[in-house]
Write a protein that holds these residues in place. Sequence first.
Motif, PDB file in Angstrom:
ATOM      1  N   ALA A 173      -5.730  21.390   9.557  1.00 11.46           N
ATOM      2  CA  ALA A 173      -4.807  20.317   9.212  1.00 11.46           C
ATOM      3  C   ALA A 173      -5.074  19.948   7.756  1.00 11.46           C
ATOM      4  O   ALA A 173      -6.237  19.766   7.367  1.00 11.46           O
ATOM      5  N   TYR A 174      -4.011  19.854   6.982  1.00 10.85           N
ATOM      6  CA  TYR A 174      -4.134  19.558   5.557  1.00 10.85           C
ATOM      7  C   TYR A 174      -3.663  18.134   5.302  1.00 10.85           C
ATOM      8  O   TYR A 174      -2.584  17.734   5.759  1.00 10.85           O
ATOM      9  N   PHE A 175      -4.475  17.400   4.548  1.00  9.62           N
ATOM     10  CA  PHE A 175      -4.214  16.000   4.273  1.00  9.62           C
ATOM     11  C   PHE A 175      -4.137  15.767   2.765  1.00  9.62           C
ATOM     12  O   PHE A 175      -4.964  16.303   2.022  1.00  9.62           O
ATOM     13  N   CYS A 176      -3.178  14.955   2.346  1.00  7.02           N
ATOM     14  CA  CYS A 176      -3.211  14.513   0.963  1.00  7.02           C
ATOM     15  C   CYS A 176      -3.814  13.103   0.917  1.00  7.02           C
ATOM     16  O   CYS A 176      -3.805  12.374   1.913  1.00  7.02           O
ATOM     17  N   ALA A 177      -4.337  12.761  -0.240  1.00 10.79           N
ATOM     18  CA  ALA A 177      -4.999  11.477  -0.403  1.00 10.79           C
ATOM     19  C   ALA A 177      -4.869  11.024  -1.850  1.00 10.79           C
ATOM     20  O   ALA A 177      -4.650  11.840  -2.749  1.00 10.79           O
ATOM     21  N   GLU A 178      -5.016   9.734  -2.037  1.00 14.61           N
ATOM     22  CA  GLU A 178      -4.887   9.183  -3.385  1.00 14.61           C
ATOM     23  C   GLU A 178      -6.113   8.351  -3.735  1.00 14.61           C
ATOM     24  O   GLU A 178      -6.781   7.786  -2.878  1.00 14.61           O
ATOM     25  N   GLN A 204       0.837  -1.189   0.000  1.00 12.86           N
ATOM     26  CA  GLN A 204       0.000   0.000   0.000  1.00 12.86           C
ATOM     27  C   GLN A 204       0.877   1.246   0.000  1.00 12.86           C
ATOM     28  O   GLN A 204       1.904   1.290   0.661  1.00 12.86           O
ATOM     29  N   VAL A 205       0.459   2.236  -0.748  1.00  8.74           N
ATOM     30  CA  VAL A 205       1.222   3.470  -0.822  1.00  8.74           C
ATOM     31  C   VAL A 205       1.120   4.226   0.495  1.00  8.74           C
ATOM     32  O   VAL A 205       0.050   4.314   1.095  1.00  8.74           O
ATOM     33  N   GLN A 206       2.230   4.758   0.940  1.00  5.90           N
ATOM     34  CA  GLN A 206       2.259   5.585   2.137  1.00  5.90           C
ATOM     35  C   GLN A 206       2.430   7.039   1.719  1.00  5.90           C
ATOM     36  O   GLN A 206       3.266   7.354   0.872  1.00  5.90           O
ATOM     37  N   LEU A 207       1.656   7.915   2.319  1.00  2.00           N
ATOM     38  CA  LEU A 207       1.678   9.330   1.990  1.00  2.00           C
ATOM     39  C   LEU A 207       2.170  10.125   3.197  1.00  2.00           C
ATOM     40  O   LEU A 207       1.659   9.934   4.304  1.00  2.00           O
ATOM     41  N   VAL A 208       3.126  11.022   2.963  1.00  4.63           N
ATOM     42  CA  VAL A 208       3.688  11.824   4.050  1.00  4.63           C
ATOM     43  C   VAL A 208       3.671  13.284   3.633  1.00  4.63           C
ATOM     44  O   VAL A 208       4.365  13.682   2.687  1.00  4.63           O
ATOM     45  N   GLY A 258     -14.929  10.348  -0.043  1.00  2.00           N
ATOM     46  CA  GLY A 258     -15.075   8.896  -0.028  1.00  2.00           C
ATOM     47  C   GLY A 258     -14.457   8.184  -1.215  1.00  2.00           C
ATOM     48  O   GLY A 258     -14.291   6.963  -1.182  1.00  2.00           O
ATOM     49  N   ASP A 259     -14.084   8.918  -2.251  1.00  2.00           N
ATOM     50  CA  ASP A 259     -13.462   8.302  -3.424  1.00  2.00           C
ATOM     51  C   ASP A 259     -11.978   8.044  -3.227  1.00  2.00           C
ATOM     52  O   ASP A 259     -11.352   7.358  -4.039  1.00  2.00           O
ATOM     53  N   PHE A 260     -11.409   8.599  -2.179  1.00  2.00           N
ATOM     54  CA  PHE A 260      -9.978   8.480  -1.941  1.00  2.00           C
ATOM     55  C   PHE A 260      -9.711   7.359  -0.935  1.00  2.00           C
ATOM     56  O   PHE A 260     -10.368   7.273   0.097  1.00  2.00           O
ATOM     57  N   SER A 261      -8.731   6.532  -1.244  1.00  2.00           N
ATOM     58  CA  SER A 261      -8.547   5.302  -0.492  1.00  2.00           C
ATOM     59  C   SER A 261      -7.442   5.357   0.541  1.00  2.00           C
ATOM     60  O   SER A 261      -7.478   4.634   1.538  1.00  2.00           O
ATOM     61  N   SER A 262      -6.441   6.177   0.330  1.00  2.00           N
ATOM     62  CA  SER A 262      -5.321   6.253   1.266  1.00  2.00           C
ATOM     63  C   SER A 262      -5.062   7.704   1.624  1.00  2.00           C
ATOM     64  O   SER A 262      -5.184   8.580   0.765  1.00  2.00           O
ATOM     65  N   TRP A 263      -4.657   7.906   2.883  1.00  2.00           N
ATOM     66  CA  TRP A 263      -4.506   9.253   3.403  1.00  2.00           C
ATOM     67  C   TRP A 263      -3.182   9.394   4.141  1.00  2.00           C
ATOM     68  O   TRP A 263      -2.689   8.437   4.746  1.00  2.00           O
ATOM     69  N   GLY A 264      -2.639  10.604   4.103  1.00  2.00           N
ATOM     70  CA  GLY A 264      -1.485  10.912   4.919  1.00  2.00           C
ATOM     71  C   GLY A 264      -1.908  11.267   6.334  1.00  2.00           C
ATOM     72  O   GLY A 264      -3.101  11.292   6.663  1.00  2.00           O
ATOM     73  N   ALA A 302       4.741  13.350  -0.203  1.00  2.00           N
ATOM     74  CA  ALA A 302       5.589  12.348  -0.826  1.00  2.00           C
ATOM     75  C   ALA A 302       4.943  10.973  -0.694  1.00  2.00           C
ATOM     76  O   ALA A 302       4.521  10.580   0.398  1.00  2.00           O
ATOM     77  N   ALA A 303       4.874  10.269  -1.805  1.00  2.00           N
ATOM     78  CA  ALA A 303       4.255   8.948  -1.822  1.00  2.00           C
ATOM     79  C   ALA A 303       5.306   7.872  -2.020  1.00  2.00           C
ATOM     80  O   ALA A 303       6.150   7.982  -2.912  1.00  2.00           O
ATOM     81  N   SER A 304       5.241   6.865  -1.187  1.00  2.00           N
ATOM     82  CA  SER A 304       6.102   5.706  -1.396  1.00  2.00           C
ATOM     83  C   SER A 304       5.407   4.769  -2.385  1.00  2.00           C
ATOM     84  O   SER A 304       4.235   4.944  -2.691  1.00  2.00           O
ATOM     85  N   GLY A 305       6.112   3.791  -2.872  1.00  2.00           N
ATOM     86  CA  GLY A 305       5.485   2.887  -3.823  1.00  2.00           C
ATOM     87  C   GLY A 305       5.878   3.223  -5.243  1.00  2.00           C
ATOM     88  O   GLY A 305       6.335   4.328  -5.542  1.00  2.00           O
ATOM     89  N   ARG A 306       5.661   2.298  -6.134  1.00  2.00           N
ATOM     90  CA  ARG A 306       6.174   2.437  -7.485  1.00  2.00           C
ATOM     91  C   ARG A 306       5.172   2.947  -8.489  1.00  2.00           C
ATOM     92  O   ARG A 306       5.542   3.248  -9.614  1.00  2.00           O
ATOM     93  N   PHE A 307       3.882   3.073  -8.144  1.00  2.00           N
ATOM     94  CA  PHE A 307       2.853   3.363  -9.138  1.00  2.00           C
ATOM     95  C   PHE A 307       2.134   4.674  -8.873  1.00  2.00           C
ATOM     96  O   PHE A 307       0.947   4.786  -9.121  1.00  2.00           O
ATOM     97  N   PHE A 308       2.876   5.657  -8.416  1.00  2.00           N
ATOM     98  CA  PHE A 308       2.301   6.965  -8.101  1.00  2.00           C
ATOM     99  C   PHE A 308       1.562   7.542  -9.296  1.00  2.00           C
ATOM    100  O   PHE A 308       0.505   8.151  -9.152  1.00  2.00           O
TER     101      PHE A 308
END
Length: 124
Positions: free
Chosen positions: A93-98, A1-5, A109-115, A23-29
């Motif tokens: 507080a500001y959050f990024c999501a993918e 799973q991608v990690q977001l920071v 609700g369309d975003f699956s992962s959050w920082g 910054a997103a970890s993982g190979r398929f950003f």
Amino acid sequence: QVQLVESGGGLVQAGGSLRLSCAASGRFFSNYAMGWFRQAPGKEREFVAAISTSGGSIYYADSVKGRFTISRDNAKNTVYLQMSSLKPEDTAAYFCAERFGSLPTMRLGDFSSWGQGTQVTVSS
């Protein structure tokens, strides 16, 4: 799973600027549309901006349109939020999501992962 920071938050005076990074970890950003959301104390999380995988499609909340700019660098696995003409009501507080897929949306609700979020405080 991608990690977001997220990073780049801080204290700024009204009228000032900040640039947030995610910054997103993982190979398929480049397969993920990205979004920025914010949450002020006692309020629900709300949409700020979103960008497609290519950067060619961008949405903004009306409250930030003309002041904030979202961008991404797929080579660096990073999405940015340039914030200018900041107002005290931007404090949150500001959050990024993918979300998997090319197109951005404004729906939380369309975003699956959050920082974990980064705090932005704008003083008057």
